[in-house]
Design a protein around this motif. Structure first.
Motif, short mmCIF file in Angstrom:
data_model
loop_
_atom_site.label_atom_id
_atom_site.label_comp_id
_atom_site.label_asym_id
_atom_site.label_seq_id
_atom_site.Cartn_x
_atom_site.Cartn_y
_atom_site.Cartn_z
N GLY A 233 13.15 40.77 -35.91
CA GLY A 233 14.50 39.77 -35.68
C GLY A 233 15.65 39.79 -36.43
N SER B 167 17.38 32.26 -27.58
CA SER B 167 17.52 33.29 -28.25
C SER B 167 16.61 33.90 -28.63
CB SER B 167 18.61 32.88 -29.27
OG SER B 167 17.77 31.67 -30.01
N ASN B 168 16.45 34.92 -29.73
CA ASN B 168 15.53 35.63 -30.13
C ASN B 168 15.77 36.10 -31.63
OD1 ASN B 168 13.26 37.12 -29.99
ND2 ASN B 168 13.77 38.64 -28.95
N HIS B 169 15.87 35.04 -32.45
CA HIS B 169 16.34 35.32 -33.94
C HIS B 169 14.94 35.74 -34.36
CE1 HIS B 169 20.21 34.22 -33.86
NE2 HIS B 169 20.10 33.01 -33.19
N THR C 294 5.45 36.20 -28.51
CA THR C 294 6.00 34.99 -27.80
C THR C 294 6.36 35.58 -26.29
OG1 THR C 294 8.30 35.36 -28.29
CG2 THR C 294 7.07 33.92 -29.87
N ASP D 242 14.78 29.36 -32.23
CA ASP D 242 15.04 29.71 -30.97
C ASP D 242 14.54 28.72 -29.89
OD1 ASP D 242 15.86 32.36 -31.64
OD2 ASP D 242 13.68 33.07 -31.90
N GLU E 114 20.62 27.01 -36.02
CA GLU E 114 20.95 28.39 -35.37
C GLU E 114 19.80 29.38 -35.26
OE1 GLU E 114 23.85 32.23 -36.41
OE2 GLU E 114 23.70 30.42 -37.83
N HIS E 115 19.04 29.46 -36.04
CA HIS E 115 17.94 30.16 -36.35
C HIS E 115 16.75 29.68 -35.29
CE1 HIS E 115 15.29 33.54 -37.94
NE2 HIS E 115 14.07 32.44 -37.86
N PHE F 255 13.29 31.51 -23.64
CA PHE F 255 13.95 31.37 -24.87
C PHE F 255 15.38 31.42 -24.79
CE2 PHE F 255 9.51 32.23 -25.85
CZ PHE F 255 9.34 31.30 -27.08
N GLN G 111 8.54 37.50 -25.69
CA GLN G 111 10.20 38.29 -25.76
C GLN G 111 10.03 39.57 -26.27
OE1 GLN G 111 11.07 34.57 -28.39
NE2 GLN G 111 13.14 34.80 -27.27
N SER H 108 18.73 36.12 -41.56
CA SER H 108 18.39 34.60 -41.12
C SER H 108 18.53 33.80 -42.61
CB SER H 108 16.73 34.69 -40.99
OG SER H 108 16.10 35.27 -41.90
#
Length: 366
Positions: free
Chosen positions: A245, A269-271, A281, A260, A257-258, A267, A283, A250
């Motif tokens: 990720g 996002s996918n950090h 997950t 998800d 922000e980080h 989701f 993703q 990170s």
């Protein structure tokens, strides 16, 4: 114990040397009944094969795979699958000068001290030639994953030496020798031509992705999915760093922000790179690899011989000026092997787990 086997339920044992008569692998744990032939495997081997452009080693190996066992009348039997790739273009004489010396940056010194002897021909067991059986085994895993879950695996180069490569489209990747996600690679060709003329090498950065991976794969605490991915990727020659990720980026991110965010639509996002708590997950699994410069170059460098005396080493032979160029199919194969192993492990332990509420949009369960 010797470090040549990867996996728990889907186990792959790699064998052979760069300049031996053949290389190959034995796959144990493949479910029975899957249609499989040499063409399914050869397609992936051809993507990794040497000699495909002027930017890679000119060793001319057909890498033709033979299925020796585990398949009957075109279907897997559930018994061990033995795959063999014969070496046909060895030039062992190129390595006569380094029989008693150690190449800087190579595994010669470490192998010699560990085992008390070493095979200097092409690096022997430490050669990237041994990634061909990995790709062959990965072809079996990716076929099973595709048929069972619709998993898609792909990789591309995101940096070549000092040149960063922007992402345009996955569609460009098969159309150039760099596995680059851009339409115009002329500046990459110029970079490699200058590097070769300078008798030097460079590293690379790769992005590896698996989409369609079911929710729930991974065995915390110590067999986490991301931990096993990193373990497998570090088994690829010249890899010096693995990110999942956002990875090291990170560090500079804030939690707001980080993290998800989850929504009914999926989701936001996918950090996390498709893994939370060591469990998938649903993703896309996102992996980034840092690959060091090729150790075998024509530039003279200081070293020592087996008596500890100073020498100057020039490595002759046919070598990739950037081993990262052919690494994309290998990284895909390694990711396929880990995901399939964990899919089988999940079924073995958690096949009876039921949920009243299905996964969020876009995800599926094993």
């Amino acid at each position: 114990m010797s470090g040549s086997t990867l996996g728990t339920l889907f186990r792959v044992t790699n064998f052979g040397e760069s300049h031996g008569p053949a290389i190959g692998c034995v796959i144990d744990g493949c479910p029975p009944g899957m249609a499989l032939n040499e063409a399914d495997i050869q397609r992936e081997l051809d993507r990794r094969r040497p000699g495909t452009s002027r930017h890679v080693t000119q060793r001319n190996e057909p890498d033709a795979v033979e299925i020796l066992s585990g398949v009957y009348e075109g279907r897997t039997t559930g018994t061990p699958i033995a795959l063999l790739i014969r070496n046909q273009d060895q030039r062992s004489k190129d390595y006569g000068d380094i029989l008693r010396t150690f190449r800087p940056g190579h595994a010669d010194y470490a192998y010699w001290h560990k085992y008390g002897l070493r095979d200097p021909r092409g690096g022997g067991r430490s050669s990237a030639r041994l990634t061909a059986p990995t790709v062959a085994a990965g072809a079996v895993a990716r076929k099973w994953l595709k048929e069972c879950f619709g998993v898609q695996l792909r990789a591309c180069m995101t940096q070549l030496g000092t040149v960063e490569i922007p992402f345009e489209s996955w569609e460009h990747v098969p159309n150039n020798p760099f596995f680059a996600p851009i339409a115009d690679v002329r500046h990459l060709e110029d970079y490699m031509d200058a590097l070769r003329k300078a008798h030097d090498s460079c590293g690379a950065r790769l992005r590896v992705q698996a989409s369609g991976v079911p929710v729930g794969l991974g065995e915390p605490l110590y067999d986490r999915l991301d931990a096993d991915i990193a373990h497998a990727m570090m088994g690829l020659n010249a890899v010096k760093g693995v990110e999942i990720g956002a990875g090291f980026a990170s560090v500079a991110q804030r939690g707001s922000e980080h993290g998800d965010a989850l929504t009914p639509a999926g989701f936001a996002s996918n950090h996390a790179g498709g893994v939370l708590g060591g469990i998938s997950t649903g993703q896309d699994i996102e992996v980034s690899l840092a690959i060091k410069p090729t150790s075998s170059i024509l530039t003279p460098r200081p070293s020592i011989d087996i008596d500890g005396q100073p020498v100057e080493v020039v490595t002759k032979g046919r070598h990739d000026p950037c081993v990262g160029i052919r690494a994309a199919p290998i990284a895909e194969a390694l990711l396929a092997l880990v995901v399939m192993d964990h899919a089988l492990r999940h079924r073995a332990q958690c096949a009876d787990v039921a949920h009243a509420v299905p996964p969020i949009a876009g995800a599926r369960q094993v």
